[in-house]
Design an enzyme around this catalytic site. Structure first.
Site, short mmCIF file in Angstrom:
data_model
loop_
_atom_site.label_atom_id
_atom_site.label_comp_id
_atom_site.label_asym_id
_atom_site.label_seq_id
_atom_site.Cartn_x
_atom_site.Cartn_y
_atom_site.Cartn_z
N ALA A 1 11.75 12.30 70.07
CA ALA A 1 10.45 11.11 70.11
C ALA A 1 10.74 9.83 69.84
CB ALA A 1 9.10 11.21 69.72
N THR B 1 11.90 6.56 71.84
CA THR B 1 11.48 5.48 72.45
C THR B 1 10.08 4.40 72.25
OG1 THR B 1 13.14 6.55 73.86
CG2 THR B 1 11.72 4.73 75.28
N PRO C 1 6.67 1.51 73.44
CA PRO C 1 6.43 0.38 75.16
C PRO C 1 7.94 -1.17 74.41
CG PRO C 1 4.93 1.20 73.96
CD PRO C 1 5.70 2.49 72.96
N ALA D 1 10.92 -0.72 72.56
CA ALA D 1 11.65 -0.55 71.92
C ALA D 1 12.60 0.88 72.71
CB ALA D 1 11.92 -0.53 70.64
N GLY D 2 13.30 0.59 73.49
CA GLY D 2 13.98 1.31 73.28
C GLY D 2 15.45 2.29 73.93
N ARG E 1 29.30 18.02 111.78
CA ARG E 1 28.47 17.20 112.62
C ARG E 1 29.65 16.87 113.47
NH1 ARG E 1 23.60 17.35 114.83
NH2 ARG E 1 22.80 14.16 114.85
N HIS F 1 24.99 12.75 105.87
CA HIS F 1 23.76 13.69 105.99
C HIS F 1 22.80 12.57 107.58
CE1 HIS F 1 25.48 16.44 103.54
NE2 HIS F 1 24.87 17.65 104.44
N GLU G 1 18.77 7.79 78.16
CA GLU G 1 19.38 8.45 77.43
C GLU G 1 20.49 7.38 76.57
OE1 GLU G 1 20.44 12.26 76.80
OE2 GLU G 1 18.93 13.05 77.81
N GLU H 1 24.21 -0.49 80.94
CA GLU H 1 24.84 -1.37 80.32
C GLU H 1 24.73 -1.74 78.43
OE1 GLU H 1 22.37 -1.01 82.25
OE2 GLU H 1 22.99 -2.34 84.21
C1 LIG Z 1 12.41 10.67 82.49
C2 LIG Z 1 12.61 10.15 81.80
C3 LIG Z 1 12.40 11.04 79.96
C4 LIG Z 1 12.70 10.63 78.93
N1 LIG Z 1 12.92 10.96 77.94
C5 LIG Z 1 13.09 10.41 76.70
C6 LIG Z 1 12.44 11.41 75.45
O1 LIG Z 1 12.15 12.46 75.28
N2 LIG Z 1 12.46 11.11 74.14
C7 LIG Z 1 12.79 9.52 73.25
O2 LIG Z 1 12.90 9.13 72.70
N3 LIG Z 1 13.19 8.82 75.03
C8 LIG Z 1 12.77 9.22 76.35
N4 LIG Z 1 13.31 8.69 77.33
C9 LIG Z 1 13.76 6.96 77.70
C10 LIG Z 1 14.96 6.54 77.36
O3 LIG Z 1 15.29 7.10 77.08
C11 LIG Z 1 14.79 5.14 77.86
O4 LIG Z 1 14.16 4.91 79.19
C12 LIG Z 1 16.16 4.58 78.08
O5 LIG Z 1 16.88 4.88 76.78
C13 LIG Z 1 15.66 2.67 77.73
O6 LIG Z 1 15.08 2.07 77.45
P1 LIG Z 1 13.96 1.16 78.00
O7 LIG Z 1 13.67 2.57 78.90
O8 LIG Z 1 13.09 0.53 76.99
O9 LIG Z 1 14.88 0.22 78.38
P2 LIG Z 1 15.16 -1.09 78.09
O10 LIG Z 1 15.98 -1.12 76.06
O11 LIG Z 1 13.72 -2.31 77.46
O12 LIG Z 1 16.48 -1.89 78.75
C14 LIG Z 1 15.90 -2.41 80.25
C15 LIG Z 1 17.12 -2.91 81.07
O13 LIG Z 1 17.59 -4.23 80.60
C16 LIG Z 1 19.44 -3.22 80.59
N5 LIG Z 1 19.54 -4.03 79.59
C17 LIG Z 1 19.00 -3.57 77.65
N6 LIG Z 1 19.57 -4.09 77.24
C18 LIG Z 1 21.22 -5.07 77.30
C19 LIG Z 1 22.47 -5.37 76.90
N7 LIG Z 1 21.91 -5.22 75.80
N8 LIG Z 1 23.05 -5.80 77.95
C20 LIG Z 1 22.78 -6.25 78.46
N9 LIG Z 1 21.61 -4.88 79.93
C21 LIG Z 1 21.39 -4.23 78.94
C22 LIG Z 1 19.55 -1.93 81.48
O14 LIG Z 1 19.59 -2.28 82.81
C23 LIG Z 1 18.13 -1.37 80.99
O15 LIG Z 1 17.96 -0.60 81.81
C24 LIG Z 1 12.90 9.17 78.57
C25 LIG Z 1 12.85 8.29 79.79
C26 LIG Z 1 12.52 8.66 80.74
C27 LIG Z 1 12.38 7.54 82.18
#
Ligand SMILES: Cc1cc2nc3c(=O)[nH]c(=O)nc-3n(C[C@H](O)[C@H](O)[C@H](O)COP(=O)(O)OP(=O)(O)OC[C@H]3O[C@@H](n4cnc5c(N)ncnc54)[C@H](O)[C@@H]3O)c2cc1C
Length: 385
Positions: free
Chosen positions: A127, A129, A131, A133-134, A270, A340, A365, A369
């Site tokens: 855990a 990620t 809302p 900070a991802g 095909r 296809h 993961e 970018e």
């Molecule tokens: C099905 C699924 C399973 C997951 N499982 C886990 C889990 O088990 N544990 C966990 O901790 N997390 C998990 N995640 C979270 C996942 O790793 C994050 O969604 C991912 O790291 C991106 O974070 P965010 O969605 O907050 O996007 P953000 O960090 O907000 O980024 C959004 C978009 O902005 C762009 N961007 C961001 N920064 C930059 C930059 N510096 N330069 C240019 N472009 C940029 C990219 O295109 C990016 O896609 C999961 C997500 C999904 C959808």
């Protein structure tokens, strides 16, 4: 320089390929419910995997597994990714899914978390990620504040795979929000039944995964559950992330290869406008693109894995394996779908599942970018004046 796989590894690869071709691909549309393998099918397939000597291939020998090295694991991952019979994330068919972080725990923590995981008595989730900070964990809001021989965790996590079934969670927290990723994050092992942990809701997705949102309200965790020192969180998570990136690259090889098999067979049988699709240069270009990408990806992933086995630091190369593998395998699924026609969109074939799963990996993961941003730092350091 010898680009051939060692004999023993080639045999293992052939063994797994036969298993995938004969046991998994024929039933690949029936094995899953959501993102889980159906329990009766799991028992049946696990027995077969054990009989073939493929059980716990990724667990080190000292903990009772086969102890395969990084190159061998990459080859295993690539082979098992030729089918949609298995979950793209989460539980494995070939033994308990052991997060590499658990091998770095101290002896007392290993007794409580690693060994029960290997014995199949406990499962866990990761855990990080939130809302807010991802891709940039340094901006996380979940805090852990020391209070005597405990830490008190408060915060909100989202998109956490496998949280419902997990007995414990590896939770990344901010112990110093000012420092963020540079020494301000700390990892804890948190039992899911600790008071203050609430599973808020499961997120619907375009893929089979249904990750969870989790709330942490005044969750008291003993200091004994801290992984490493305070501020070591990113270092601990790095082992998991680097292996994960290699796994993405290896998965990409398997997905491209299967898409190439499907697309080539279809193009050969095909006909449109009096000729086979395989005779059209536009279609041939698509097939050749896939083939070329698969070749480049295989060289990249196998070399990187080989370097891991030599004890080298492959962090930068692992970024490339992840985004190149995810992007090119998604592209292959997309082109395979195009070749296809309407059939590519049906759930009779595995293509649409590959397409959805590989699309999702370009974000999860570490989005492309962000990995390229990290790699750019290295390029700018190494080249130019
Ligand atoms: C099905 C699924 C399973 C997951 N499982 C886990 C889990 O088990 N544990 C966990 O901790 N997390 C998990 N995640 C979270 C996942 O790793 C994050 O969604 C991912 O790291 C991106 O974070 P965010 O969605 O907050 O996007 P953000 O960090 O907000 O980024 C959004 C978009 O902005 C762009 N961007 C961001 N920064 C930059 C930059 N510096 N330069 C240019 N472009 C940029 C990219 O295109 C990016 O896609 C999961 C997500 C999904 C959808």
């Amino acid at each position: 320089m010898d680009f051939n796989l060692p004999e023993e590894l080639r045999m293992l690869k052939d063994n797994l390929r036969r298993f995938v071709d004969t046991e998994l691909i024929p039933i690949e549309r029936e094995t899953m419910e959501g993102n889980e393998i159906k329990p009766d099918i799991r028992v049946m397939l696990e027995d077969k995997a054990k009989a073939l000597g493929l059980w716990m291939f990724d667990v080190p020998e000292e903990f009772g597994g086969l102890g395969l090295g990084a190159l061998a694991k990459a080859v295993m991952w690539q082979e098992m990714s030729r089918t949609i019979a298995l979950p793209s994330r989460g539980a494995s068919l070939f033994g308990p899914r052991v997060s590499p972080i658990l091998y770095y725990l101290n002896d007392e923590q290993k007794e409580r978390y690693l060994y029960p995981t290997i014995r199949g008595e406990k499962t866990n989730c990761f855990a990080q990620t939130e809302p807010e900070a991802g891709g940039d964990p340094g901006g996380m809001h979940t805090t852990a504040v020391r209070d005597g021989d405990h830490y008190v965790i408060n915060g909100h996590k989202r998109f956490i795979t496998g949280a419902k079934d997990a007995d414990f969670m590896q939770v990344v927290t901010a112990t110093d929000r000012e420092k963020g990723s540079r020494g301000g994050l700390t990892l804890f092992l948190v039992d899911k039944d600790t008071p203050g942990v609430t599973l808020l809701r499961q997120q619907e997705m375009m893929i089979g995964d249904r990750p969870w949102e989790i709330l942490f309200e005044d969750v008291r965790v003993p200091v004994a559950n801290r992984v490493g020192e305070e501020g070591d969180g990113m270092r601990a998570a790095q082992s998991w992330l680097t292996e994960g990136r290699l796994r993405h690259g290896a998965r990409g090889i398997g997905v491209i290869e299967r898409c190439l098999e499907l697309a080539t067979s279809y193009a050969k049988q095909r006909s449109t406008f009096g000729a086979k699709l395989a005779e059209r240069q536009t279609v041939q270009n698509m097939l050749v693109d896939m083939y070329e990408n698969m070749h480049m990806l295989r060289l990249m992933v196998h070399e990187t894995a080989w370097r891991v086995d030599q004890g080298e630091d492959v962090r930068a190369a692992s970024y490339m394996c992840k985004y190149f593998g995810d992007e090119k395998s998604f592209h292959a699924a997309d082109r395979c779908m195009q070749i296809h026609g309407g059939m590519g969109l049906t759930t009779d074939l595995p293509i649409e599942r590959f397409w959805r799963d590989q699309r999702s990996f370009i974000i999860t993961e570490g989005p492309t970018e962000i990995l390229k941003m990290a790699l750019a730092r290295l390029v700018l350091r190494e080249y130019g004046d």
